[in-house]
Design an enzyme around this catalytic site. Structure first.
Site, PDB file in Angstrom:
ATOM      1  N   HIS A 279      32.984 -20.734  42.117  1.00 58.51           N
ATOM      2  CA  HIS A 279      33.770 -19.885  41.225  1.00 58.51           C
ATOM      3  C   HIS A 279      34.683 -18.979  42.062  1.00 58.51           C
ATOM      4  O   HIS A 279      35.413 -18.140  41.542  1.00 58.51           O
ATOM      5  CB  HIS A 279      32.769 -19.062  40.387  1.00 58.51           C
ATOM      6  CG  HIS A 279      33.344 -18.360  39.237  1.00 58.51           C
ATOM      7  ND1 HIS A 279      33.435 -16.993  39.162  1.00 58.51           N
ATOM      8  CD2 HIS A 279      33.867 -18.832  38.088  1.00 58.51           C
ATOM      9  CE1 HIS A 279      33.986 -16.653  38.017  1.00 58.51           C
ATOM     10  NE2 HIS A 279      34.264 -17.734  37.343  1.00 58.51           N
TER      11      HIS A 279
ATOM     12  N   LYS B 105      37.659 -17.503  44.343  1.00 60.10           N
ATOM     13  CA  LYS B 105      39.115 -17.560  44.173  1.00 60.10           C
ATOM     14  C   LYS B 105      39.745 -17.008  45.445  1.00 60.10           C
ATOM     15  O   LYS B 105      39.858 -15.800  45.627  1.00 60.10           O
ATOM     16  CB  LYS B 105      39.522 -16.758  42.936  1.00 60.10           C
ATOM     17  CG  LYS B 105      38.981 -17.388  41.634  1.00 60.10           C
ATOM     18  CD  LYS B 105      38.912 -16.433  40.486  1.00 60.10           C
ATOM     19  CE  LYS B 105      38.473 -17.088  39.195  1.00 60.10           C
ATOM     20  NZ  LYS B 105      37.083 -17.549  39.138  1.00 60.10           N
TER      21      LYS B 105
ATOM     22  N   ASP C  94      48.115 -19.169  56.768  1.00 59.33           N
ATOM     23  CA  ASP C  94      48.253 -18.944  58.213  1.00 59.33           C
ATOM     24  C   ASP C  94      47.185 -17.994  58.756  1.00 59.33           C
ATOM     25  O   ASP C  94      47.389 -17.364  59.810  1.00 59.33           O
ATOM     26  CB  ASP C  94      49.661 -18.408  58.553  1.00 59.33           C
ATOM     27  CG  ASP C  94      50.728 -19.479  58.340  1.00 59.33           C
ATOM     28  OD1 ASP C  94      50.391 -20.678  58.429  1.00 59.33           O
ATOM     29  OD2 ASP C  94      51.886 -19.112  58.060  1.00 59.33           O
TER      30      ASP C  94
ATOM     31  N   HIS D  36      40.765 -10.747  31.364  1.00 62.54           N
ATOM     32  CA  HIS D  36      40.087 -11.569  32.368  1.00 62.54           C
ATOM     33  C   HIS D  36      39.897 -10.833  33.700  1.00 62.54           C
ATOM     34  O   HIS D  36      39.507 -11.411  34.708  1.00 62.54           O
ATOM     35  CB  HIS D  36      40.863 -12.880  32.564  1.00 62.54           C
ATOM     36  CG  HIS D  36      40.042 -13.958  33.198  1.00 62.54           C
ATOM     37  ND1 HIS D  36      40.095 -14.257  34.537  1.00 62.54           N
ATOM     38  CD2 HIS D  36      39.104 -14.779  32.686  1.00 62.54           C
ATOM     39  CE1 HIS D  36      39.256 -15.237  34.811  1.00 62.54           C
ATOM     40  NE2 HIS D  36      38.629 -15.571  33.702  1.00 62.54           N
TER      41      HIS D  36
ATOM     42  N   LYS E  32      38.428  -8.603  36.700  1.00 61.96           N
ATOM     43  CA  LYS E  32      37.094  -8.395  37.271  1.00 61.96           C
ATOM     44  C   LYS E  32      37.253  -7.335  38.349  1.00 61.96           C
ATOM     45  O   LYS E  32      37.663  -7.638  39.472  1.00 61.96           O
ATOM     46  CB  LYS E  32      36.562  -9.685  37.885  1.00 61.96           C
ATOM     47  CG  LYS E  32      36.656 -10.893  36.931  1.00 61.96           C
ATOM     48  CD  LYS E  32      36.500 -12.196  37.661  1.00 61.96           C
ATOM     49  CE  LYS E  32      36.937 -13.401  36.878  1.00 61.96           C
ATOM     50  NZ  LYS E  32      36.487 -13.571  35.539  1.00 61.96           N
TER      51      LYS E  32
ATOM     52  N   ASP F 282      33.642   6.295  41.876  1.00 59.75           N
ATOM     53  CA  ASP F 282      33.878   7.608  42.494  1.00 59.75           C
ATOM     54  C   ASP F 282      35.245   7.724  43.167  1.00 59.75           C
ATOM     55  O   ASP F 282      35.365   8.399  44.208  1.00 59.75           O
ATOM     56  CB  ASP F 282      32.783   7.917  43.541  1.00 59.75           C
ATOM     57  CG  ASP F 282      31.452   8.214  42.877  1.00 59.75           C
ATOM     58  OD1 ASP F 282      31.414   8.422  41.650  1.00 59.75           O
ATOM     59  OD2 ASP F 282      30.437   8.245  43.597  1.00 59.75           O
TER      60      ASP F 282
HETATM   61  O1  LIG Z   1      35.055 -18.318  35.002  1.00 61.66           O
HETATM   62  P1  LIG Z   1      36.298 -17.488  35.131  1.00 61.66           P
HETATM   63  O2  LIG Z   1      35.976 -16.045  35.090  1.00 61.66           O
HETATM   64  O3  LIG Z   1      37.138 -17.871  36.253  1.00 61.66           O
HETATM   65  O4  LIG Z   1      37.117 -17.778  33.817  1.00 61.66           O
HETATM   66  C1  LIG Z   1      37.545 -19.050  33.529  1.00 61.66           C
HETATM   67  C2  LIG Z   1      37.757 -19.197  32.082  1.00 61.66           C
HETATM   68  O5  LIG Z   1      36.542 -19.109  31.414  1.00 61.66           O
HETATM   69  C3  LIG Z   1      38.441 -20.477  31.760  1.00 61.66           C
HETATM   70  O6  LIG Z   1      38.603 -20.659  30.401  1.00 61.66           O
END
Ligand SMILES: O=P(O)(O)OC[C@H](O)CO
Length: 419
Positions: A160, A162, A167, A337, A339, A344
């Site tokens: 999951h 990202k 470079d 979406h 995160k 503080d």
């Molecule tokens: O799992 P995530 O947080 O990358 O979210 C992805 C979405 O659920 C795709 O529809």
């Protein structure tokens, strides 16, 4: 005879369940509050318990929504000279997927070493032609954890993470996936609200090391040398660390980081999360923070969400939080979406991690922690803008929610450990 077969089948099923069950313990007890976030011990403990220590000299820029995120990522890719490493969960063949594929292929044809790690399930909507075009251009593509019948247990372990590193010098992380719903600026339900970050400085080496982790596990190869790990000069003033979690190592790191940060909080917690299904320990930590006077505010998605089950399970766990004074609000204009955690006005944690058991215990995740009051204030300002577009939900409103919502919550809660 039938009874014997039934008996054998039950034994085999029982053995299978036992074999798939986790064999090691997770964090079971509430953390003791030993320090505040501004105590040097907090920084030291983040370093030693989560993996690499925080390193000085980083510059972290915030990118809001696809309109800012995708051009910045594509620009970095198009300007790559030696290497591109890219690991992502969602990658779909749509207009933005095509733009990325074209840019990656063009660089590979120009001699840049391009390594693309796609989660198999997350990239299931990528068409074969795009995959072939990438491979034909010389991009080394690997699809993580292809479902096969002899390795069923790992079906539930997705990457999951990202991460995009160019470079070995410019890194990106945050919430974004490569799909058209992340285009735009969160203007309607087909264009999601998300935040991503562009990073320069020594911490990019740690990002590359996290990419190497799954690359090596999946391909048996190590990416090393100056093209991947160049000497990195200071580019800014932010101390930062990149750390990861996976069931194959450091499995509790994300869970631990959230618990450590919440437990150390003295003044404020601003939490933004797209999938907020806190476990018992996280609820206890948030409740304890609110009870000692920390202002805790949490933004989650509202009705516009891609998983009603997650929202129902989330609502089911709000009671203790609202009773302790935690302020909850649901984002209204589109799917939220983001995160991000800000504590503080000092610690910011961003990356792929959702606030749920799937991210804490099942999937491979990677987060960037930044310990910088200037950067933290900037992220709090972003949070305030989101809060203005979110609908606060009071304890009374939560208690008065319709019966069918309560029933849906109870049902969803049954599978909470898989969400
Ligand atoms: O799992 P995530 O947080 O990358 O979210 C992805 C979405 O659920 C795709 O529809």
């Amino acid at each position: 005879m039938v009874a014997l077969i039934a008996c054998l089948a039950t034994v085999v099923a029982g053995l299978l369940v036992l074999n798939f069950a986790p064999t090691e313990k997770k964090i079971e007890t509430q953390l003791t509050r030993l320090y505040d976030t501004d105590d040097p011990q907090f920084r030291r403990s983040l370093g030693v318990l989560l993996g690499p220590p925080l390193v000085e000299g980083n510059k972290v820029e915030v990118l809001l929504n696809g309109d800012q995120i995708f051009p910045a990522m594509l620009k970095a890719i198009r300007e790559a000279k030696k290497t591109i490493t890219f690991e992502t969960y969602i990658y779909w063949s749509e207009t933005i997927g095509k733009e990325f594929a074209d840019a990656l292929a063009e660089r590979a044809r120009a001699g840049v070493k391009v390594h693309l790690m796609l989660d198999y399930i997350g990239s299931i909507k990528m068409d074969d032609a795009s995959m072939k075009a990438l491979r034909d251009a010389g991009v080394e593509v690997h699809r993580y954890h292809k479902p096969v019948w002899w390795k069923l247990a790992r079906l539930n372990n997705r990457t999951h993470r990202k991460l995009l590193i160019v470079d070995g010098q410019i890194g990106f992380t945050g919430g974004v996936g490569i799909a058209d719903k992340w285009r735009g600026h969160g203007q309607d339900e087909d264009h999601w609200r998300d935040t991503h970050f562009r990073v320069e400085g020594p911490v990019v080496g740690q990002m590359q090391a996290v990419f190497n982790d799954n690359w090596t596990k999946a391909t048996g190869k190590v990416l090393d040398g100056e093209a991947y790990f160049p000497a990195l000069a200071a580019k800014g003033d932010s101390p930062a660390q990149m750390f990861s979690s996976s069931i194959t190592g450091g499995g509790e790191s994300m869970h631990l980081m959230y618990l450590m940060a919440i437990t150390a909080a003295r003044h404020t917690i601003h939490l933004s999360n797209s999938y907020f299904v806190p476990d018992e320990l996280a609820v206890k930590a948030l409740v304890a923070a609110a009870k000692r006077g920390v202002e805790v505010r949490i933004i989650t998605p509202g009705k516009i969400i891609d998983s009603d089950v997650v929202r129902a399970a989330s609502h089911e766990r709000w009671g203790a939080l609202l009773k302790a004074g935690v302020k909850m609000a649901e984002y209204q204009p589109t799917m939220y979406h983001v995160k991000a955690l800000v504590v503080d006005s000092l610690l910011v944690s961003v990356g792929s991690t959702n606030f749920d058991n799937r991210s804490f215990s099942l999937n491979d995740e990677a987060n960037l922690n930044v310990l910088d009051p200037v950067f933290a204030k900037q992220q709090e300002a972003v949070f305030e803008q989101d809060w203005l577009r979110a609908k606060p939900i009071s304890l009374q409103q939560w208690e008065d929610r319709p019966l069918h919502d309560k029933a849906a919550g109870k049902l969803a809660d049954l599978i909470g450990s898989q969400l």
